[in-house]
Enzyme design. Structure first.
Site, PDB file in Angstrom:
ATOM      1  N   LYS A 182     -37.028  59.592  74.610  1.00 23.60           N
ATOM      2  CA  LYS A 182     -37.608  58.319  75.030  1.00 23.60           C
ATOM      3  C   LYS A 182     -37.969  58.420  76.512  1.00 23.60           C
ATOM      4  CE  LYS A 182     -34.776  55.332  76.456  1.00 23.60           C
ATOM      5  NZ  LYS A 182     -35.190  55.306  77.896  1.00 23.60           N
TER       6      LYS A 182
ATOM      7  N   PRO B 213     -31.196  67.431  77.260  1.00 22.69           N
ATOM      8  CA  PRO B 213     -30.072  67.417  78.202  1.00 22.69           C
ATOM      9  C   PRO B 213     -29.229  66.156  78.040  1.00 22.69           C
ATOM     10  CG  PRO B 213     -32.135  67.941  79.325  1.00 22.69           C
ATOM     11  CD  PRO B 213     -32.497  67.502  77.956  1.00 22.69           C
TER      12      PRO B 213
ATOM     13  N   SER C  35     -29.431  62.122  80.652  1.00 22.13           N
ATOM     14  CA  SER C  35     -30.611  62.536  81.414  1.00 22.13           C
ATOM     15  C   SER C  35     -31.701  61.489  81.514  1.00 22.13           C
ATOM     16  CB  SER C  35     -31.197  63.808  80.784  1.00 22.13           C
ATOM     17  OG  SER C  35     -31.515  63.598  79.420  1.00 22.13           O
ATOM     18  N   GLY C  36     -31.458  60.259  81.038  1.00 23.26           N
ATOM     19  CA  GLY C  36     -32.451  59.212  81.195  1.00 23.26           C
ATOM     20  C   GLY C  36     -33.588  59.234  80.202  1.00 23.26           C
TER      21      GLY C  36
ATOM     22  N   GLY D 140     -32.843  58.939  76.750  1.00 23.94           N
ATOM     23  CA  GLY D 140     -32.344  58.324  75.523  1.00 23.94           C
ATOM     24  C   GLY D 140     -31.840  59.269  74.465  1.00 23.94           C
ATOM     25  N   GLY D 141     -31.341  60.440  74.831  1.00 26.16           N
ATOM     26  CA  GLY D 141     -30.910  61.408  73.834  1.00 26.16           C
ATOM     27  C   GLY D 141     -29.864  60.863  72.880  1.00 26.16           C
ATOM     28  N   GLY D 142     -28.798  60.285  73.415  1.00 27.84           N
ATOM     29  CA  GLY D 142     -27.742  59.740  72.567  1.00 27.84           C
ATOM     30  C   GLY D 142     -28.231  58.592  71.707  1.00 27.84           C
ATOM     31  N   SER D 143     -29.055  57.730  72.272  1.00 30.21           N
ATOM     32  CA  SER D 143     -29.601  56.599  71.514  1.00 30.21           C
ATOM     33  C   SER D 143     -30.531  57.078  70.408  1.00 30.21           C
ATOM     34  CB  SER D 143     -30.357  55.657  72.455  1.00 30.21           C
ATOM     35  OG  SER D 143     -29.483  55.095  73.415  1.00 30.21           O
ATOM     36  N   ALA D 144     -31.365  58.067  70.724  1.00 30.81           N
ATOM     37  CA  ALA D 144     -32.266  58.620  69.710  1.00 30.81           C
ATOM     38  C   ALA D 144     -31.473  59.290  68.594  1.00 30.81           C
ATOM     39  CB  ALA D 144     -33.225  59.617  70.353  1.00 30.81           C
TER      40      ALA D 144
ATOM     41  N   ASP E 279     -30.802  51.062  74.013  1.00 32.13           N
ATOM     42  CA  ASP E 279     -32.023  51.805  73.697  1.00 32.13           C
ATOM     43  C   ASP E 279     -32.177  52.108  72.212  1.00 32.13           C
ATOM     44  OD1 ASP E 279     -32.910  51.899  76.302  1.00 32.13           O
ATOM     45  OD2 ASP E 279     -32.023  53.850  76.728  1.00 32.13           O
TER      46      ASP E 279
END
Length: 290
Positions: A13, A98, A101-102, A104-108, A140
């Site tokens: 994101k 990463p 990292s801003g 949204g990796g965890g949210s995605a 997110d």
């Protein structure tokens, strides 16, 4: 990205703009952001098992190895509870983005887990129920559920469609350092709130016009993030020095930054030791995903 990768693809994101417009009594900040998704991301898959489990692989999997309550598992348990099905399945999270990292990796990842498990368990919630469940996992996650360009307001619960964006190239760069979102919000304490202006103009005319409009907006968290982690400023300078870069800005609360380019071929990743970088196009899920 092929249709076969949906629903397990968890694209990055990117906040093209991010305004902090207020703060609620409970301490949560109100945001106004134009969000898009890049063609790089994590992947979530599941196979039959009598128990619920999570295996984390991929180049950034080691960063989550010691996390006992991963957001993917929380998403699985909440979906099982909401639909009344047993929480079963061996989930694999292939981590390519990463950590912290801003983008949204965890949210995605949580959103992809909800999509994958809904199909795997053959369950369905109404759109409203899904939004509530997603928001309970993180601000997110509702936007990441659809993975489409969107205007995100409030604490993430208010999503508004935006006109289709023209083709463009985007480069993502992370300098290899995590940044603390609470610390960045504390660093901007006392700063006036912004007016809502996440979506510039009434519609998209072309890429040049969009870039001009975006340049008049910004990311309210960028200045405090650079103050706390000056390497973010170094990343932005490197992106702006690339031939053809139309706009460079930090995404979310950092430390990942992005550069916009006229086309995918011009969006070449930066090759700097210790930095993660990717270049390509924006992502939109297949029409059949609706």
């Amino acid at each position: 990205m092929s249709e076969a990768d949906w629903p397990g693809f968890a694209p990055a994101k990117v906040n093209l703009t991010l305004r902090v417009t207020g703060r609620r009594a409970d301490g949560y900040h109100l945001l106004d952001s134009l969000v898009v998704f890049a063609g790089v991301g994590d992947r979530v898959s599941v196979r039959p098992s009598a128990h619920l489990s999570l295996e984390i692989t991929g180049p950034f999997g080691h960063g989550l190895a010691m996390e006992v309550d991963n957001l993917v598992l929380r998403a699985a348990r909440r979906l099982a509870e909401a639909t009344g099905v047993p929480a079963q399945g061996a989930i694999t999270l292939e981590k390519h983005l990463p950590i912290s990292s801003g983008i949204g990796g965890g949210s995605a990842d949580a959103a992809a887990a909800l999509r994958v498990l809904a199909r795997f368990w053959d369950v369905a919630l109404t759109e409203a129920e899904t939004r509530v469940l997603a928001l309970g996992l993180g601000a997110d996650v509702p936007a990441c559920l659809a993975s489409r360009s969107v205007r995100m307001q409030g604490i993430g619960e208010t999503l508004s469609p935006v006109p289709p964006l023209p083709a463009m190239g985007i480069v993502l760069v992370n300098p290899g350092i995590p940044v603390s979102t609470p610390a960045i919000f504390r660093a901007r304490a006392g700063t006036a709130f912004s007016d809502a202006d996440a979506v510039p103009g009434a519609g998209w005319v072309g890429l040049a016009e969009i870039v001009t409009a975006l340049a008049l907006s910004g990311n309210d968290l960028e200045a405090p993030a650079v103050a706390l982690a000056p390497v973010i400023g170094t990343v932005l300078a490197a992106l702006r020095a690339r031939p053809g870069c139309l706009l460079a800005r930090m995404s979310g609360s950092g430390a990942t930054c992005f550069g916009l380019f006229a086309d995918v071929d011009a969006a070449q990743p930066l090759d700097v030791p210790g930095w993660w970088s990717w270049g390509g196009g924006l992502y939109e899920p297949p029409a059949s995903a609706l």
